[in-house]
Design a protein around this motif. Structure first.
Motif, PDB file in Angstrom:
ATOM      1  N   TYR A   1      27.710  41.761  33.052  1.00  0.00           N
ATOM      2  CA  TYR A   1      26.891  40.582  33.339  1.00  0.00           C
ATOM      3  C   TYR A   1      25.440  40.762  32.912  1.00  0.00           C
ATOM      4  O   TYR A   1      24.685  39.801  32.881  1.00  0.00           O
ATOM      5  CB  TYR A   1      26.934  40.233  34.832  1.00  0.00           C
ATOM      6  CG  TYR A   1      28.288  39.747  35.295  1.00  0.00           C
ATOM      7  CD1 TYR A   1      28.651  38.410  35.168  1.00  0.00           C
ATOM      8  CD2 TYR A   1      29.213  40.631  35.838  1.00  0.00           C
ATOM      9  CE1 TYR A   1      29.887  37.968  35.581  1.00  0.00           C
ATOM     10  CE2 TYR A   1      30.460  40.205  36.261  1.00  0.00           C
ATOM     11  CZ  TYR A   1      30.795  38.870  36.121  1.00  0.00           C
ATOM     12  OH  TYR A   1      32.023  38.431  36.531  1.00  0.00           O
ATOM     13  N   GLY A   2      25.040  41.988  32.638  1.00  0.00           N
ATOM     14  CA  GLY A   2      23.671  42.253  32.220  1.00  0.00           C
ATOM     15  C   GLY A   2      22.669  42.240  33.346  1.00  0.00           C
ATOM     16  O   GLY A   2      21.473  42.084  33.123  1.00  0.00           O
TER      17      GLY A   2
ATOM     18  N   HIS B   1      24.115  36.269  30.525  1.00  0.00           N
ATOM     19  CA  HIS B   1      24.775  36.184  31.826  1.00  0.00           C
ATOM     20  C   HIS B   1      25.718  34.979  31.879  1.00  0.00           C
ATOM     21  O   HIS B   1      26.826  35.070  32.410  1.00  0.00           O
ATOM     22  CB  HIS B   1      23.733  36.098  32.949  1.00  0.00           C
ATOM     23  CG  HIS B   1      24.336  36.249  34.305  1.00  0.00           C
ATOM     24  ND1 HIS B   1      24.583  37.469  34.875  1.00  0.00           N
ATOM     25  CD2 HIS B   1      24.774  35.325  35.182  1.00  0.00           C
ATOM     26  CE1 HIS B   1      25.138  37.293  36.063  1.00  0.00           C
ATOM     27  NE2 HIS B   1      25.263  36.003  36.272  1.00  0.00           N
ATOM     28  N   ARG B   2      25.305  33.880  31.302  1.00  0.00           N
ATOM     29  CA  ARG B   2      26.166  32.687  31.299  1.00  0.00           C
ATOM     30  C   ARG B   2      27.436  32.925  30.484  1.00  0.00           C
ATOM     31  O   ARG B   2      28.519  32.493  30.883  1.00  0.00           O
ATOM     32  CB  ARG B   2      25.391  31.482  30.766  1.00  0.00           C
ATOM     33  CG  ARG B   2      24.318  31.030  31.732  1.00  0.00           C
ATOM     34  CD  ARG B   2      23.454  29.948  31.118  1.00  0.00           C
ATOM     35  NE  ARG B   2      22.303  29.690  31.948  1.00  0.00           N
ATOM     36  CZ  ARG B   2      21.933  28.488  32.339  1.00  0.00           C
ATOM     37  NH1 ARG B   2      22.605  27.424  31.975  1.00  0.00           N
ATOM     38  NH2 ARG B   2      20.878  28.348  33.094  1.00  0.00           N
TER      39      ARG B   2
ATOM     40  N   LEU C   1      34.114  36.819  32.259  1.00  0.00           N
ATOM     41  CA  LEU C   1      34.491  37.697  33.373  1.00  0.00           C
ATOM     42  C   LEU C   1      34.725  36.972  34.685  1.00  0.00           C
ATOM     43  O   LEU C   1      35.281  37.547  35.622  1.00  0.00           O
ATOM     44  CB  LEU C   1      33.391  38.755  33.578  1.00  0.00           C
ATOM     45  CG  LEU C   1      33.065  39.626  32.360  1.00  0.00           C
ATOM     46  CD1 LEU C   1      31.828  40.471  32.622  1.00  0.00           C
ATOM     47  CD2 LEU C   1      34.261  40.478  31.993  1.00  0.00           C
ATOM     48  N   GLY C   2      34.260  35.732  34.768  1.00  0.00           N
ATOM     49  CA  GLY C   2      34.418  34.980  36.004  1.00  0.00           C
ATOM     50  C   GLY C   2      33.288  35.244  36.980  1.00  0.00           C
ATOM     51  O   GLY C   2      32.274  35.855  36.654  1.00  0.00           O
ATOM     52  N   VAL C   3      33.492  34.784  38.198  1.00  0.00           N
ATOM     53  CA  VAL C   3      32.474  34.820  39.250  1.00  0.00           C
ATOM     54  C   VAL C   3      32.797  35.947  40.224  1.00  0.00           C
ATOM     55  O   VAL C   3      33.944  36.115  40.611  1.00  0.00           O
ATOM     56  CB  VAL C   3      32.450  33.459  39.992  1.00  0.00           C
ATOM     57  CG1 VAL C   3      31.488  33.488  41.154  1.00  0.00           C
ATOM     58  CG2 VAL C   3      32.103  32.342  39.027  1.00  0.00           C
TER      59      VAL C   3
ATOM     60  N   ARG D   1      28.852  27.173  39.747  1.00  0.00           N
ATOM     61  CA  ARG D   1      29.629  26.015  40.239  1.00  0.00           C
ATOM     62  C   ARG D   1      30.537  25.478  39.152  1.00  0.00           C
ATOM     63  O   ARG D   1      31.686  25.113  39.410  1.00  0.00           O
ATOM     64  CB  ARG D   1      28.689  24.909  40.730  1.00  0.00           C
ATOM     65  CG  ARG D   1      28.000  25.216  42.035  1.00  0.00           C
ATOM     66  CD  ARG D   1      27.368  23.981  42.682  1.00  0.00           C
ATOM     67  NE  ARG D   1      26.705  23.072  41.761  1.00  0.00           N
ATOM     68  CZ  ARG D   1      25.401  23.086  41.485  1.00  0.00           C
ATOM     69  NH1 ARG D   1      24.610  23.976  42.064  1.00  0.00           N
ATOM     70  NH2 ARG D   1      24.871  22.223  40.655  1.00  0.00           N
ATOM     71  N   GLU D   2      30.018  25.429  37.917  1.00  0.00           N
ATOM     72  CA  GLU D   2      30.820  24.915  36.803  1.00  0.00           C
ATOM     73  C   GLU D   2      32.022  25.794  36.517  1.00  0.00           C
ATOM     74  O   GLU D   2      33.122  25.307  36.263  1.00  0.00           O
ATOM     75  CB  GLU D   2      29.954  24.758  35.557  1.00  0.00           C
ATOM     76  CG  GLU D   2      28.937  23.623  35.688  1.00  0.00           C
ATOM     77  CD  GLU D   2      27.933  23.595  34.542  1.00  0.00           C
ATOM     78  OE1 GLU D   2      27.873  24.551  33.740  1.00  0.00           O
ATOM     79  OE2 GLU D   2      27.171  22.597  34.465  1.00  0.00           O
ATOM     80  N   VAL D   3      31.856  27.123  36.570  1.00  0.00           N
ATOM     81  CA  VAL D   3      32.978  28.038  36.354  1.00  0.00           C
ATOM     82  C   VAL D   3      34.002  27.860  37.468  1.00  0.00           C
ATOM     83  O   VAL D   3      35.209  27.814  37.216  1.00  0.00           O
ATOM     84  CB  VAL D   3      32.490  29.508  36.266  1.00  0.00           C
ATOM     85  CG1 VAL D   3      33.656  30.477  36.328  1.00  0.00           C
ATOM     86  CG2 VAL D   3      31.679  29.730  34.982  1.00  0.00           C
ATOM     87  N   LEU D   4      33.530  27.761  38.697  1.00  0.00           N
ATOM     88  CA  LEU D   4      34.450  27.609  39.829  1.00  0.00           C
ATOM     89  C   LEU D   4      35.198  26.277  39.786  1.00  0.00           C
ATOM     90  O   LEU D   4      36.346  26.206  40.227  1.00  0.00           O
ATOM     91  CB  LEU D   4      33.676  27.741  41.149  1.00  0.00           C
ATOM     92  CG  LEU D   4      33.131  29.136  41.449  1.00  0.00           C
ATOM     93  CD1 LEU D   4      32.252  29.108  42.679  1.00  0.00           C
ATOM     94  CD2 LEU D   4      34.276  30.141  41.616  1.00  0.00           C
ATOM     95  N   ALA D   5      34.552  25.256  39.254  1.00  0.00           N
ATOM     96  CA  ALA D   5      35.199  23.942  39.175  1.00  0.00           C
ATOM     97  C   ALA D   5      36.279  23.919  38.106  1.00  0.00           C
ATOM     98  O   ALA D   5      37.147  23.054  38.119  1.00  0.00           O
ATOM     99  CB  ALA D   5      34.156  22.861  38.922  1.00  0.00           C
ATOM    100  N   GLY D   6      36.185  24.903  37.188  1.00  0.00           N
ATOM    101  CA  GLY D   6      37.192  25.042  36.147  1.00  0.00           C
ATOM    102  C   GLY D   6      37.048  24.040  35.083  1.00  0.00           C
ATOM    103  O   GLY D   6      37.739  23.638  34.290  1.00  0.00           O
TER     104      GLY D   6
END
Length: 107
Positions: free
Chosen positions: A68-69, A81-82, A88-90, A102-107
């Motif tokens: 993640y840096g 990081h983005r 790698l996910g959250v 939030r965007e990654v979690l929302a899929g």
């Protein structure tokens, strides 16, 4: 931090200087100081301690979650990081209030 200090001292602080425009609700009187780290030695010292502590926490996170840096970006949403969030996910350490998380979690 104010609560822990009060508990260690056995009494609430007499007052707290707060860097910024707004003061949080504390058990003692507070005084916001705009640009406080440039106007108050106490605020400047607290700012340095907070940044050193944050840097140590981020170095530990980088060791536990490589890729993640965090050892370089110190928790700021850099492009590196983005991209890592996408690859790698959250982790449980990621702030859910951060829009890219939030965007990654929302899929």
């Amino acid at each position: 931090a104010a609560d822990k200090l009060a508990a260690a001292a056995g009494r609430p602080a007499g007052a707290a200087l707060v860097d910024g425009l707004h003061a949080p609700k504390l058990a003692c009187p507070t005084r916001p100081v705009v640009k406080g780290d440039g106007r108050s030695l106490s605020i400047a010292a607290a700012s340095i301690l907070a940044k050193v502590t944050r840097d140590r926490i981020m170095a530990d996170l980088a060791a536990r979650h490589p890729g993640y840096g965090w050892e370089r970006n110190k928790g700021y949403g850099t492009p590196e990081h983005r991209r890592a969030l996408g690859r790698l996910g959250v982790t449980k350490e990621h702030r859910r209030s951060f829009k890219p998380v939030r965007e990654v979690l929302a899929g």
